[in-house]
Design a protein around this motif. Structure first.
Motif, mmCIF file in Angstrom:
data_model
loop_
_atom_site.group_PDB
_atom_site.id
_atom_site.type_symbol
_atom_site.label_atom_id
_atom_site.label_comp_id
_atom_site.label_asym_id
_atom_site.label_seq_id
_atom_site.Cartn_x
_atom_site.Cartn_y
_atom_site.Cartn_z
ATOM 1 N N UNK A 242 0.843 -1.203 0.000
ATOM 2 C CA UNK A 242 0.000 0.000 0.000
ATOM 3 C C UNK A 242 0.879 1.254 0.000
ATOM 4 N N UNK A 243 1.487 1.579 -1.144
ATOM 5 C CA UNK A 243 2.375 2.744 -1.179
ATOM 6 C C UNK A 243 1.589 4.060 -1.249
ATOM 7 N N UNK A 244 0.768 4.283 -0.237
ATOM 8 C CA UNK A 244 -0.139 5.434 -0.212
ATOM 9 C C UNK A 244 -0.160 6.037 1.190
ATOM 10 N N UNK A 245 -0.566 7.289 1.250
ATOM 11 C CA UNK A 245 -0.731 7.962 2.545
ATOM 12 C C UNK A 245 -2.026 8.762 2.513
ATOM 13 N N UNK A 246 -2.735 8.789 3.629
ATOM 14 C CA UNK A 246 -3.970 9.592 3.714
ATOM 15 C C UNK A 246 -3.717 10.839 4.539
#
Ligand SMILES: Cc1ncc(COP(=O)(O)O)c(C=O)c1O
Length: 479
Positions: A445-449
């Motif tokens: 999950x190479x994501x940031x919120x």
């Protein structure tokens, strides 16, 4: 504000035709829901409506023993006013008065401090009912509402209506983690359905349902259609219709978790709200969850669930043996504020103020992100809610290093900027939960919120500048 049309229910003379009842969904109920009965003591409450009834039945404390004799609050009215000096205020008081479980008027103190009936105080339910009628215009006759302690509570009760241990629920590929954590200990298995910038893909949902074995069919879909958490995406009208069509075709229940419904700020038409799945529902297969958490205050713990009356009754039975009902103090504040002190005009003013405030913060975040993050990551401008979802442009060399997302996250913490790492929203199969290492999970999950709702403008700017420094130090965007 444009309301969803309900002309399909007009007859040839243009007069409204009576709505049909909901389809019977009871065949889809879980074992637990089929076994639910009213709480024996609560079932006696209905006899207390007779004015000449002398009750030696209920174990209610007498109101003279309640130490609270008045409840007062001061409410700020014009939210869009940034200058405190221009703010105006309303005062709200809940005074003592005879205990009454039936009145549709905002309740006196003796009623709100007393036990309730598992459905919510009548005036609060009347407000919820009117909101549903005004904004969603359900297309079947026997819909009903029940008060919840917010959408977290509503989701638990909705999912337990249809799922036993071992059942599966289709969820968005990136999913609100509290929903996952609600299901996991109950042995309910979330199955991720692919999304795009408009949310869940109808064809992917259909394929998943059709692949399930017939002895354990998939019956429930969980969706956050507006300002989705975490991706910030909102389903277009067409996407909503397409998902509803799949639900009809395959006889699915849709749990519509919509806490950000009122926080919509589409470009062009600021007051045009997207139609809910409930507003499209002719069968009674949508369980709609709403909450005051994002529009009044999360600490009130007050929300409502809308569904066919038979299902609402089962939620009431569940309430009776769990939360009973939301806090009477919260319900009193909501009833007096919304039905008496503000009224509909004040409520609308408040919502418009909220939307204006959120849009301003969203635009500010977008401007800073365009300046600082272009090339380092990708994102879609949210049209609702409070979240930006950054998909990092991870260089190839870094992707080969196990645990790089954990290191990026830790580096953010060292730089004193907190974002939620993508892996918290990832949906893993029970097998993956045990076989994958934490590093492997995080790299999926190479994501940031990032939420733009909480910090001041200058802090948001600093946060994004720090994030950009971190991403540059990992050479994001270089390949
Ligand atoms: C999708 C979603 N559902 C539910 C909730 C929680 O709602 P409540 O505070 O009403 O329980 C949130 C809040 O973050 C949310 O984003």
């Amino acid at each position: 504000m444009t309301l969803p049309s309900s002309t399909e229910n007009a007859n040839a003379d243009g007069m409204p035709a009576p709505l049909p009842p909901a389809k019977d969904m009871t065949a889809l109920l879980s074992r637990a829901a089929r076994n639910r009965n009213p709480s024996p003591l609560k079932s006696l409450i209905k006899y207390m409506v007779y004015p000449d009834m002398i009750s030696l039945g209920a174990g209610l404390p007498h109101s003279s023993t309640f130490p609270l004799v008045q409840l007062s609050a001061v409410v700020r009215d014009n939210l869009e006013t940034t200058n405190q000096a221009d703010a105006t205020y309303t005062s709200l008081s809940v005074m003592p008065g005879p205990f009454d479980m039936t009145s549709a008027a905002p309740p006196p103190l003796d009623s709100v401090l007393q036990y309730g009936n598992g459905r919510g105080i009548p005036s609060v339910r009347a407000f919820f009912t009117e909101e549903i009628r005004r904004l969603h215009q359900p297309r079947y006759a026997d819909w009903d509402v029940v008060a919840t302690c917010g959408n977290t509570d509503g989701f638990l009760k909705a999912v337990m209506l249809f799922c036993d241990a071992g059942d599966a629920v289709a969820v968005e590929e990136w999913c609100y983690p509290a929903a996952l954590e609600t299901m996991r200990p109950l042995g309910i298995v979330p199955l991720p359905v692919a999304m795009d910038s408009e949310g869940m893909l109808p064809d992917a949902l259909r394929d998943m349902v059709l692949q399930r074995s017939q002895d354990r069919p998939l019956r429930v879909v969980y969706l956050v259609p507006t300002g989705q958490n975490p991706t910030g995406s909102s389903m277009s009208v067409e996407r909503r219709r397409a998902i509803y069509a799949v639900a009809q075709e395959l006889n699915l229940i849709l749990i519509e978790d919509d806490p950000y419904y009122h926080l919509q700020f589409p470009d062009g038409e600021p007051d045009q709200l997207l139609p809910s799945l409930l507003s499209m529902d002719t069968d009674g297969r949508v369980i709609r969850l709403e909450t005051f958490a994002k529009v009044l205050a999360p600490g009130l713990r007050l929300g409502w669930l809308t569904a066919p009356a038979k299902l609402v009754q089962l939620v009431q039975y569940h309430n009776e043996v769990s939360t009973q009902q939301p806090s009477g103090v919260s319900q009193a504040i909501a009833a007096h504020l919304l039905l008496k002190d503000w009224g509909q005009a004040g409520w609308q003013r408040h919502l418009t103020g909220l939307r204006t405030d959120y849009r301003r913060k969203r635009d500010l975040m977008q401007a800073v992100c365009q300046r600082e993050l272009t090339g380092l990551c990708e994102w879609t401008l949210p049209q609702a809610g409070m979240f930006f979802w950054f998909k990092l442009n991870v260089p190839k060399a870094l992707r080969a290093e196990a645990g790089y997302m954990q290191r990026i996250f830790e580096c953010c913490i060292d730089k004193r900027v907190l974002l939620v790492p993508g892996w918290q929203f990832a949906v893993f199969t029970p097998e993956e939960e045990t076989t994958l290492s934490e590093a492997e999970k995080s790299d999926r999950a190479p994501c940031l919120r990032a939420a733009f709702s909480f910090e001041s403008a200058d802090k948001v700017e600093q946060a994004i500048v720090r994030l950009a420094q971190v991403l540059r130090s990992f050479k994001c965007g270089t390949e």
